[in-house]
Design a protein around this motif. Sequence first.
Motif, short mmCIF file in Angstrom:
data_model
loop_
_atom_site.label_atom_id
_atom_site.label_comp_id
_atom_site.label_asym_id
_atom_site.label_seq_id
_atom_site.Cartn_x
_atom_site.Cartn_y
_atom_site.Cartn_z
N GLN A 208 1.42 6.77 -6.97
CA GLN A 208 0.32 7.68 -7.28
C GLN A 208 0.68 9.12 -6.97
O GLN A 208 0.43 10.02 -7.78
N ASN A 209 1.26 9.37 -5.82
CA ASN A 209 1.56 10.74 -5.39
C ASN A 209 2.74 11.35 -6.12
O ASN A 209 2.77 12.56 -6.33
N ASP B 86 0.75 4.12 -2.95
CA ASP B 86 0.62 5.54 -2.60
C ASP B 86 1.78 6.36 -3.14
O ASP B 86 1.60 7.45 -3.67
N SER C 34 0.83 -1.22 0.00
CA SER C 34 0.00 0.00 0.00
C SER C 34 0.86 1.26 0.00
O SER C 34 0.52 2.25 -0.66
N GLU C 35 2.00 1.23 0.69
CA GLU C 35 2.91 2.38 0.66
C GLU C 35 3.49 2.58 -0.74
O GLU C 35 3.63 3.71 -1.19
#
Length: 118
Positions: A11-12, A8, A4-5
């Motif tokens: 995406q960021n 993220d 999940s990190e």
Amino acid sequence: MNRSELIDYIQNNYGVDPDSPWAKYPDYLVFRRKNNTKWFAVIMRISSRKLDPNKNEEIVNIVNLKAPPELIGSLRLKDDIYPAYHMNKEHWITIKIPGSLTDDEIKGLIEDSYRLTA
């Protein structure tokens, strides 16, 4: 860095959302460049035995990244970096996540992959 990190972070930092092109594998995520739709990262869950037949059977998270061909051999010498699963092994590597690589090492490899797919 866990799954999940990693999602993220991509995406960021790259401004792209993943897509899931295989109905049979909805948790397989592909990240594509916006300008040319080329893949630069693929996140999957696979059996650890697909990476190393001598491993105990368990489901692991991996990310496939494009890497400079001249570095592939030396990268594969590191723990938790393998020949690419289901990709061209001369141009791609597979990294187990989480694993022994630092977040900075993974981020650098993502940046290389993004740059190489320009």
